[in-house]
Design a protein around this motif. Sequence first.
Motif, short mmCIF file in Angstrom:
data_model
loop_
_atom_site.label_atom_id
_atom_site.label_comp_id
_atom_site.label_asym_id
_atom_site.label_seq_id
_atom_site.Cartn_x
_atom_site.Cartn_y
_atom_site.Cartn_z
N THR A 163 6.85 -7.81 -10.96
CA THR A 163 7.71 -8.21 -9.35
C THR A 163 8.62 -7.24 -9.26
OG1 THR A 163 8.16 -10.16 -10.97
CG2 THR A 163 10.43 -9.58 -9.22
N PHE A 164 8.64 -6.62 -8.24
CA PHE A 164 9.31 -5.84 -7.22
C PHE A 164 10.01 -6.18 -6.25
CE2 PHE A 164 4.43 -4.77 -7.77
CZ PHE A 164 4.62 -3.66 -8.87
N ARG A 165 11.52 -5.57 -6.11
CA ARG A 165 12.98 -5.52 -5.27
C ARG A 165 12.66 -4.49 -3.89
NH1 ARG A 165 17.97 -6.16 -8.35
NH2 ARG A 165 17.22 -8.74 -7.88
N VAL A 166 12.52 -5.30 -3.07
CA VAL A 166 12.24 -3.97 -1.53
C VAL A 166 14.15 -3.22 -2.11
CG1 VAL A 166 11.85 -3.78 0.59
CG2 VAL A 166 10.52 -5.17 -0.48
N LEU A 167 13.84 -1.75 -1.95
CA LEU A 167 15.27 -1.20 -1.67
C LEU A 167 15.42 -0.88 -0.18
CD1 LEU A 167 15.47 0.79 -4.36
CD2 LEU A 167 16.77 -1.54 -4.23
N GLN A 168 13.74 -0.45 0.26
CA GLN A 168 13.81 0.30 1.67
C GLN A 168 12.48 -0.01 2.39
OE1 GLN A 168 15.79 4.00 2.42
NE2 GLN A 168 15.66 4.59 -0.30
N ILE A 169 12.66 0.51 3.14
CA ILE A 169 11.00 0.41 3.88
C ILE A 169 11.00 1.60 4.45
CG2 ILE A 169 10.19 -0.27 5.83
CD1 ILE A 169 10.84 -2.42 4.05
N ALA A 170 8.92 2.22 3.71
CA ALA A 170 9.54 3.33 3.85
C ALA A 170 8.52 3.76 4.98
CB ALA A 170 8.03 3.73 3.11
N PRO A 171 7.98 4.27 5.89
CA PRO A 171 7.53 5.27 7.68
C PRO A 171 6.22 5.27 7.28
CG PRO A 171 8.84 6.66 6.68
CD PRO A 171 9.43 5.72 5.85
N PRO A 213 10.57 5.45 -7.27
CA PRO A 213 11.22 4.83 -7.27
C PRO A 213 12.91 4.06 -6.19
CG PRO A 213 10.71 6.52 -8.83
CD PRO A 213 9.69 5.87 -7.21
N GLU A 214 12.70 5.52 -5.31
CA GLU A 214 13.05 4.98 -4.09
C GLU A 214 13.49 4.18 -3.24
OE1 GLU A 214 14.09 8.67 -1.98
OE2 GLU A 214 14.05 9.71 -4.08
N TYR A 215 12.44 3.59 -2.85
CA TYR A 215 12.47 3.17 -2.16
C TYR A 215 11.60 0.90 -3.15
CZ TYR A 215 11.78 6.09 1.10
OH TYR A 215 12.14 6.97 2.38
N LEU A 216 11.56 0.93 -4.28
CA LEU A 216 11.66 -0.14 -4.45
C LEU A 216 12.13 -0.43 -6.26
CD1 LEU A 216 9.06 -0.98 -6.78
CD2 LEU A 216 7.51 -0.14 -5.13
N GLU A 217 12.29 -1.67 -6.17
CA GLU A 217 13.06 -1.43 -7.27
C GLU A 217 11.87 -1.91 -7.96
OE1 GLU A 217 17.08 -3.56 -10.12
OE2 GLU A 217 16.67 -3.32 -8.36
N ASN A 218 11.16 -2.04 -9.81
CA ASN A 218 10.31 -2.83 -10.48
C ASN A 218 11.70 -3.68 -11.60
OD1 ASN A 218 8.80 -3.96 -12.33
ND2 ASN A 218 7.22 -1.85 -12.54
N LEU A 275 4.60 6.98 0.36
CA LEU A 275 4.55 7.58 -0.28
C LEU A 275 3.58 8.33 -1.59
CD1 LEU A 275 7.68 5.77 -0.49
CD2 LEU A 275 7.71 7.51 1.05
N GLY A 276 4.45 9.32 -1.83
CA GLY A 276 3.95 10.14 -3.37
C GLY A 276 4.90 9.86 -4.53
N ALA A 277 4.64 9.55 -5.49
CA ALA A 277 4.88 8.63 -6.66
C ALA A 277 5.88 8.99 -6.80
CB ALA A 277 3.15 8.96 -7.59
N TRP A 322 0.95 -1.21 -0.20
CA TRP A 322 -0.33 -0.21 0.56
C TRP A 322 0.53 1.10 0.09
CZ3 TRP A 322 -0.42 3.69 4.01
CH2 TRP A 322 -0.89 4.34 4.54
N CYS A 323 2.35 1.30 1.16
CA CYS A 323 2.25 2.31 0.91
C CYS A 323 3.78 3.18 -0.50
CB CYS A 323 3.85 2.17 1.60
SG CYS A 323 3.05 2.53 3.29
N MET A 324 4.06 1.74 -0.70
CA MET A 324 4.68 1.65 -2.92
C MET A 324 4.12 1.71 -3.52
SD MET A 324 7.90 1.55 -1.59
CE MET A 324 7.16 2.06 -0.34
#
Length: 147
Positions: free
Chosen positions: A62-70, A79-84, A73-75, A13-15
Amino acid sequence: MPKAEERIDKWLWCMRVFKTRTIATDACKKGRVSIGGVIMKPSRLIRPGDVIDVKKPPITYTFRVLQIAPNRLGARLVPEYLENITPPSQYELLEMTKISGFVDRRKGLGRPTKREGRDLSKFKEDSYADSFFLDWDDDDDEMQEDD
């Protein structure tokens, strides 16, 4: 400081993968979210580096988790938090589904959209249809009367 782990439904949901957290939770419960082929419960904790598959018919993202958002996020920040890492073949499948449009319309899906109607009209144009039909003589079709 970013968190080390987060529930998978909240992260999706955050992503902005899903519009609401309820929809993300339902997708997990229905088996549409997996990690390494293993279906995940909504409460499963994810960490940076995890690769998540999300089935949104007709394709699987398919997504790679880069960071966990608090929080959500705005759209522009996503890209700073997930890699498609969705394979291009999945996007080709999506494009083919869009192109097929009204041809594959299942019964009960309602009326065609304006665009589909225009495409259908173009398909049925006289110039196109003339190539399939022979010229018929109207005189041959009439019944001749016996005197």
